[in-house]
Design a protein around this motif. Sequence first.
Motif, PDB file in Angstrom:
ATOM      1  N   LYS A  83       0.830  -1.222   0.000  1.00 29.98           N
ATOM      2  CA  LYS A  83       0.000   0.000   0.000  1.00 29.98           C
ATOM      3  C   LYS A  83       0.858   1.262   0.000  1.00 29.98           C
ATOM      4  CE  LYS A  83      -3.988   2.056   2.282  1.00 29.98           C
ATOM      5  NZ  LYS A  83      -4.856   2.097   1.135  1.00 29.98           N
ATOM      6  N   MET A  84       1.988   1.221   0.719  1.00 27.86           N
ATOM      7  CA  MET A  84       2.873   2.384   0.802  1.00 27.86           C
ATOM      8  C   MET A  84       3.828   2.467  -0.385  1.00 27.86           C
ATOM      9  SD  MET A  84       1.880   3.833   3.592  1.00 27.86           S
ATOM     10  CE  MET A  84       3.164   5.004   3.896  1.00 27.86           C
ATOM     11  N   GLY A  85       3.890   1.409  -1.202  1.00 21.31           N
ATOM     12  CA  GLY A  85       4.778   1.400  -2.349  1.00 21.31           C
ATOM     13  C   GLY A  85       6.243   1.276  -1.971  1.00 21.31           C
ATOM     14  N   ILE A  86       6.507   0.532  -0.906  1.00 23.13           N
ATOM     15  CA  ILE A  86       7.882   0.337  -0.430  1.00 23.13           C
ATOM     16  C   ILE A  86       8.192  -1.160  -0.411  1.00 23.13           C
ATOM     17  CG2 ILE A  86       7.986   2.490   0.882  1.00 23.13           C
ATOM     18  CD1 ILE A  86       7.283   0.914   3.400  1.00 23.13           C
ATOM     19  N   PRO A  87       9.476  -1.527  -0.436  1.00 19.56           N
ATOM     20  CA  PRO A  87       9.798  -2.951  -0.501  1.00 19.56           C
ATOM     21  C   PRO A  87       9.527  -3.727   0.789  1.00 19.56           C
ATOM     22  CG  PRO A  87      11.813  -1.626  -0.599  1.00 19.56           C
ATOM     23  CD  PRO A  87      10.655  -0.680  -0.613  1.00 19.56           C
ATOM     24  N   HIS A  88       9.626  -3.084   1.950  1.00 22.24           N
ATOM     25  CA  HIS A  88       9.472  -3.788   3.226  1.00 22.24           C
ATOM     26  C   HIS A  88       8.777  -2.890   4.251  1.00 22.24           C
ATOM     27  CE1 HIS A  88      12.303  -6.738   1.705  1.00 22.24           C
ATOM     28  NE2 HIS A  88      13.137  -5.749   1.438  1.00 22.24           N
ATOM     29  N   ALA A  89       8.100  -3.524   5.188  1.00 26.27           N
ATOM     30  CA  ALA A  89       7.534  -2.836   6.350  1.00 26.27           C
ATOM     31  C   ALA A  89       7.705  -3.772   7.537  1.00 26.27           C
ATOM     32  CB  ALA A  89       6.054  -2.530   6.132  1.00 26.27           C
ATOM     33  N   ALA A  90       7.865  -3.207   8.712  1.00 24.86           N
ATOM     34  CA  ALA A  90       8.053  -4.031   9.913  1.00 24.86           C
ATOM     35  C   ALA A  90       7.161  -3.516  11.034  1.00 24.86           C
ATOM     36  CB  ALA A  90       9.512  -3.997  10.357  1.00 24.86           C
ATOM     37  N   LEU A  91       6.444  -4.434  11.652  1.00 26.21           N
ATOM     38  CA  LEU A  91       5.638  -4.085  12.813  1.00 26.21           C
ATOM     39  C   LEU A  91       6.517  -4.070  14.047  1.00 26.21           C
ATOM     40  CD1 LEU A  91       2.485  -6.313  12.199  1.00 26.21           C
ATOM     41  CD2 LEU A  91       2.715  -3.864  11.839  1.00 26.21           C
ATOM     42  N   VAL A  92       6.151  -3.258  15.005  1.00 26.47           N
ATOM     43  CA  VAL A  92       6.832  -3.233  16.291  1.00 26.47           C
ATOM     44  C   VAL A  92       5.800  -3.493  17.379  1.00 26.47           C
ATOM     45  CG1 VAL A  92       8.715  -1.745  15.540  1.00 26.47           C
ATOM     46  CG2 VAL A  92       6.655  -0.708  16.441  1.00 26.47           C
ATOM     47  N   THR A  93       6.263  -3.717  18.583  1.00 25.15           N
ATOM     48  CA  THR A  93       5.367  -4.125  19.661  1.00 25.15           C
ATOM     49  C   THR A  93       4.582  -2.997  20.299  1.00 25.15           C
ATOM     50  OG1 THR A  93       7.151  -3.933  21.266  1.00 25.15           O
ATOM     51  CG2 THR A  93       6.810  -6.091  20.258  1.00 25.15           C
ATOM     52  N   SER A  94       5.037  -1.755  20.119  1.00 28.41           N
ATOM     53  CA  SER A  94       4.359  -0.662  20.806  1.00 28.41           C
ATOM     54  C   SER A  94       4.772   0.683  20.205  1.00 28.41           C
ATOM     55  CB  SER A  94       4.726  -0.666  22.293  1.00 28.41           C
ATOM     56  OG  SER A  94       6.108  -0.385  22.435  1.00 28.41           O
ATOM     57  N   GLY A  95       4.091   1.723  20.632  1.00 32.05           N
ATOM     58  CA  GLY A  95       4.479   3.072  20.245  1.00 32.05           C
ATOM     59  C   GLY A  95       5.843   3.429  20.800  1.00 32.05           C
ATOM     60  N   SER A  96       6.156   2.910  21.973  1.00 36.25           N
ATOM     61  CA  SER A  96       7.474   3.155  22.573  1.00 36.25           C
ATOM     62  C   SER A  96       8.574   2.561  21.699  1.00 36.25           C
ATOM     63  CB  SER A  96       7.541   2.531  23.972  1.00 36.25           C
ATOM     64  OG  SER A  96       6.553   3.086  24.809  1.00 36.25           O
ATOM     65  N   ALA A  97       8.369   1.339  21.231  1.00 33.04           N
ATOM     66  CA  ALA A  97       9.345   0.703  20.344  1.00 33.04           C
ATOM     67  C   ALA A  97       9.433   1.460  19.025  1.00 33.04           C
ATOM     68  CB  ALA A  97       8.964  -0.754  20.098  1.00 33.04           C
ATOM     69  N   ALA A  98       8.295   1.949  18.535  1.00 36.60           N
ATOM     70  CA  ALA A  98       8.294   2.723  17.291  1.00 36.60           C
ATOM     71  C   ALA A  98       9.107   4.007  17.449  1.00 36.60           C
ATOM     72  CB  ALA A  98       6.860   3.047  16.876  1.00 36.60           C
ATOM     73  N   ASN A  99       8.972   4.680  18.604  1.00 38.14           N
ATOM     74  CA  ASN A  99       9.765   5.892  18.860  1.00 38.14           C
ATOM     75  C   ASN A  99      11.254   5.585  18.842  1.00 38.14           C
ATOM     76  OD1 ASN A  99       7.527   7.513  19.163  1.00 38.14           O
ATOM     77  ND2 ASN A  99       7.513   7.417  21.386  1.00 38.14           N
ATOM     78  N   LEU A 100      11.647   4.500  19.476  1.00 40.14           N
ATOM     79  CA  LEU A 100      13.056   4.121  19.536  1.00 40.14           C
ATOM     80  C   LEU A 100      13.597   3.818  18.140  1.00 40.14           C
ATOM     81  CD1 LEU A 100      15.611   3.459  21.128  1.00 40.14           C
ATOM     82  CD2 LEU A 100      14.692   1.167  21.488  1.00 40.14           C
ATOM     83  N   ILE A 101      12.850   3.046  17.365  1.00 36.90           N
ATOM     84  CA  ILE A 101      13.297   2.701  16.012  1.00 36.90           C
ATOM     85  C   ILE A 101      13.333   3.934  15.120  1.00 36.90           C
ATOM     86  CG2 ILE A 101      12.594   1.458  13.921  1.00 36.90           C
ATOM     87  CD1 ILE A 101      11.760  -0.840  15.765  1.00 36.90           C
ATOM     88  N   ALA A 102      12.326   4.791  15.225  1.00 33.92           N
ATOM     89  CA  ALA A 102      12.296   5.999  14.395  1.00 33.92           C
ATOM     90  C   ALA A 102      13.480   6.908  14.693  1.00 33.92           C
ATOM     91  CB  ALA A 102      10.983   6.748  14.607  1.00 33.92           C
TER      92      ALA A 102
END
Length: 136
Positions: A83-102
Amino acid sequence: MMDDQQTLNATTGDDMRHDILSRAEAYAAARPAEPFTPGESYIPCSGKIVDGEDLRFLVDSCLDMHLTGGRFCDQFEAAIAEKMGIPHAALVTSGSAANLIAFSALTSPKLRAKRIQPGDEVITVAAGFPTTVGPI
């Protein structure tokens, strides 16, 4: 008459899975709905509104022992990437984990001169959840 073990041996895993999933869905449909009274009824903060189809997917995932990932996670990641037109996407366990990865991504050497480095100024909210500030 067959005993329980003979019945179990005579039934395939696929048959058993189908039976379990059908029963989970029927259970959800048979569960009495609690009346909602504005101002009085409890509304869970996690928004636990689960119908028969939701319960079926939950039980199906648990039967695979994929409690935090698995085929449904893989399917969702692939669908989001498409949907985003990108080769890969990865889910994370929480918004906290998303902040760290971002934030970690913003420090990547691949960004060259645009990456965030030690000593750079980062502007954030004055009062926020600790995991918003922690990665910084």
